[in-house]
Design an enzyme around this catalytic site. Structure first.
Site, PDB file in Angstrom:
ATOM      1  N   ASP A   1     -54.201  43.602  30.983  1.00 21.96           N
ATOM      2  CA  ASP A   1     -52.999  42.546  31.229  1.00 21.96           C
ATOM      3  C   ASP A   1     -52.222  41.928  30.085  1.00 21.96           C
ATOM      4  O   ASP A   1     -52.771  41.825  29.152  1.00 21.96           O
ATOM      5  CB  ASP A   1     -53.868  41.255  31.897  1.00 21.96           C
ATOM      6  CG  ASP A   1     -52.964  40.489  32.869  1.00 21.96           C
ATOM      7  OD1 ASP A   1     -53.055  40.696  34.009  1.00 21.96           O
ATOM      8  OD2 ASP A   1     -52.051  39.989  32.216  1.00 21.96           O
TER       9      ASP A   1
ATOM     10  N   GLY B   1     -52.023  33.543  44.944  1.00 19.71           N
ATOM     11  CA  GLY B   1     -51.409  33.671  43.619  1.00 19.71           C
ATOM     12  C   GLY B   1     -50.844  34.972  43.193  1.00 19.71           C
ATOM     13  O   GLY B   1     -50.820  35.206  41.903  1.00 19.71           O
ATOM     14  N   GLN B   2     -50.687  35.884  44.436  1.00 23.87           N
ATOM     15  CA  GLN B   2     -50.396  37.272  43.683  1.00 23.87           C
ATOM     16  C   GLN B   2     -49.040  37.297  43.276  1.00 23.87           C
ATOM     17  O   GLN B   2     -48.164  36.587  44.196  1.00 23.87           O
ATOM     18  CB  GLN B   2     -50.605  38.162  45.158  1.00 23.87           C
ATOM     19  CG  GLN B   2     -50.240  39.596  44.771  1.00 23.87           C
ATOM     20  CD  GLN B   2     -50.399  40.357  46.048  1.00 23.87           C
ATOM     21  OE1 GLN B   2     -50.802  40.135  46.975  1.00 23.87           O
ATOM     22  NE2 GLN B   2     -50.261  41.788  45.721  1.00 23.87           N
TER      23      GLN B   2
ATOM     24  N   HIS C   1     -58.287  42.166  38.804  1.00 20.01           N
ATOM     25  CA  HIS C   1     -58.371  41.829  37.647  1.00 20.01           C
ATOM     26  C   HIS C   1     -59.837  41.892  36.926  1.00 20.01           C
ATOM     27  O   HIS C   1     -60.922  41.314  37.830  1.00 20.01           O
ATOM     28  CB  HIS C   1     -58.134  40.078  37.339  1.00 20.01           C
ATOM     29  CG  HIS C   1     -56.623  39.998  37.678  1.00 20.01           C
ATOM     30  ND1 HIS C   1     -55.894  39.577  36.871  1.00 20.01           N
ATOM     31  CD2 HIS C   1     -56.041  39.755  39.134  1.00 20.01           C
ATOM     32  CE1 HIS C   1     -54.610  39.474  37.514  1.00 20.01           C
ATOM     33  NE2 HIS C   1     -54.699  39.569  38.922  1.00 20.01           N
TER      34      HIS C   1
ATOM     35  N   ASN D   1     -56.074  38.754  43.615  1.00 16.93           N
ATOM     36  CA  ASN D   1     -55.312  37.722  44.479  1.00 16.93           C
ATOM     37  C   ASN D   1     -54.446  38.288  45.534  1.00 16.93           C
ATOM     38  O   ASN D   1     -53.876  39.382  45.443  1.00 16.93           O
ATOM     39  CB  ASN D   1     -54.371  37.162  43.473  1.00 16.93           C
ATOM     40  CG  ASN D   1     -55.053  36.259  42.298  1.00 16.93           C
ATOM     41  OD1 ASN D   1     -56.047  35.790  42.416  1.00 16.93           O
ATOM     42  ND2 ASN D   1     -54.439  36.464  41.122  1.00 16.93           N
TER      43      ASN D   1
ATOM     44  N   HIS E   1     -54.219  45.147  43.033  1.00 17.10           N
ATOM     45  CA  HIS E   1     -54.851  45.589  41.853  1.00 17.10           C
ATOM     46  C   HIS E   1     -55.906  44.221  41.648  1.00 17.10           C
ATOM     47  O   HIS E   1     -56.114  43.366  42.099  1.00 17.10           O
ATOM     48  CB  HIS E   1     -53.763  45.017  40.518  1.00 17.10           C
ATOM     49  CG  HIS E   1     -53.125  43.802  40.537  1.00 17.10           C
ATOM     50  ND1 HIS E   1     -51.976  43.500  41.543  1.00 17.10           N
ATOM     51  CD2 HIS E   1     -53.298  42.469  40.235  1.00 17.10           C
ATOM     52  CE1 HIS E   1     -51.639  42.229  41.522  1.00 17.10           C
ATOM     53  NE2 HIS E   1     -52.485  41.536  40.753  1.00 17.10           N
TER      54      HIS E   1
HETATM   55  P1  DGP Z   1     -51.340  38.756  40.119  1.00 15.77           P
HETATM   56  O1  DGP Z   1     -50.739  37.193  39.785  1.00 15.77           O
HETATM   57  O2  DGP Z   1     -52.734  38.710  40.632  1.00 15.77           O
HETATM   58  O3  DGP Z   1     -50.330  39.512  41.013  1.00 15.77           O
HETATM   59  O4  DGP Z   1     -51.447  39.393  38.576  1.00 15.77           O
HETATM   60  C1  DGP Z   1     -50.382  40.074  38.027  1.00 15.77           C
HETATM   61  C2  DGP Z   1     -50.759  40.428  36.734  1.00 15.77           C
HETATM   62  O5  DGP Z   1     -49.912  41.371  35.828  1.00 15.77           O
HETATM   63  C3  DGP Z   1     -50.815  39.272  35.850  1.00 15.77           C
HETATM   64  O6  DGP Z   1     -52.047  38.569  35.332  1.00 15.77           O
HETATM   65  C4  DGP Z   1     -49.525  39.442  34.383  1.00 15.77           C
HETATM   66  C5  DGP Z   1     -49.680  41.206  34.597  1.00 15.77           C
HETATM   67  N1  DGP Z   1     -48.534  41.790  34.403  1.00 15.77           N
HETATM   68  C6  DGP Z   1     -47.209  41.528  34.896  1.00 15.77           C
HETATM   69  N2  DGP Z   1     -46.526  42.780  34.475  1.00 15.77           N
HETATM   70  C7  DGP Z   1     -46.985  43.093  33.655  1.00 15.77           C
HETATM   71  C8  DGP Z   1     -46.724  44.373  32.605  1.00 15.77           C
HETATM   72  O7  DGP Z   1     -45.426  44.610  32.611  1.00 15.77           O
HETATM   73  N3  DGP Z   1     -47.761  44.900  31.883  1.00 15.77           N
HETATM   74  C9  DGP Z   1     -48.971  44.288  31.999  1.00 15.77           C
HETATM   75  N4  DGP Z   1     -49.765  45.007  31.242  1.00 15.77           N
HETATM   76  N5  DGP Z   1     -49.319  43.399  32.831  1.00 15.77           N
HETATM   77  C10 DGP Z   1     -48.384  42.716  33.704  1.00 15.77           C
END
Ligand code: DGP
Length: 115
Positions: A31, A94-95, A103, A88, A101
């Site tokens: 992340d 909180g998505q 976490h 989420n 995905h």
């Molecule tokens: P959610 O809020 O559950 O939809 O989580 C989305 C997650 O994705 C958040 O923790 C940050 C991560 N994220 C967003 N953009 C990028 C990216 O470009 N690269 C990576 N590695 N993670 C990302």
């Protein structure tokens, strides 16, 4: 056609990511905004927006995540002492990225309830 999500761009190698697992079904990468010492996102390559878009035909995919990808990452990142797997869903959940995905968070004690 709707625009690609950032995760689809990562799958297609249009956006870089620190990839820690890949097979024909899934991708896992770190992340960009880690909330724990280990914070990995596990995604299916199939474009599914969120948990409420899953169908019975996705059963194999979900089983693969839990029985193949997850054990591999738990071993690789030394999480046998415990971890949290979070999905989420939707605005109230909180998505922020609408590509399903999981976490995988670990490397510290996880409090409950989450915020
Ligand atoms: P959610 O809020 O559950 O939809 O989580 C989305 C997650 O994705 C958040 O923790 C940050 C991560 N994220 C967003 N953009 C990028 C990216 O470009 N690269 C990576 N590695 N993670 C990302």
């Amino acid at each position: 056609m709707s625009e690609k999500t950032i995760f689809k761009k990562i799958i297609d190698r249009e956006v870089p990511a620190d990839i820690v697992f890949e097979d024909e079904i899934c991708l896992a990468f770190k992340d960009v905004n880690p909330q724990a010492p280990v914070h990995i996102l596990i995604i299916p390559k199939k474009e599914i927006a969120s948990t409420d878009k899953l169908s019975a035909e996705d059963a194999e995919l979900l089983c693969h995540i839990y029985t193949v990808v997850l054990p591999y990452l738990v071993s690789e990142f030394a999480l046998s002492g415990g971890y949290r797997l979070v999905t989420n869903c939707g605005n109230n959940g909180g998505q922020t990225v609408y590509h399903l995905h999981f976490h995988l968070l670990g490397g510290r004690f996880m409090g409950w309830p989450p915020g």
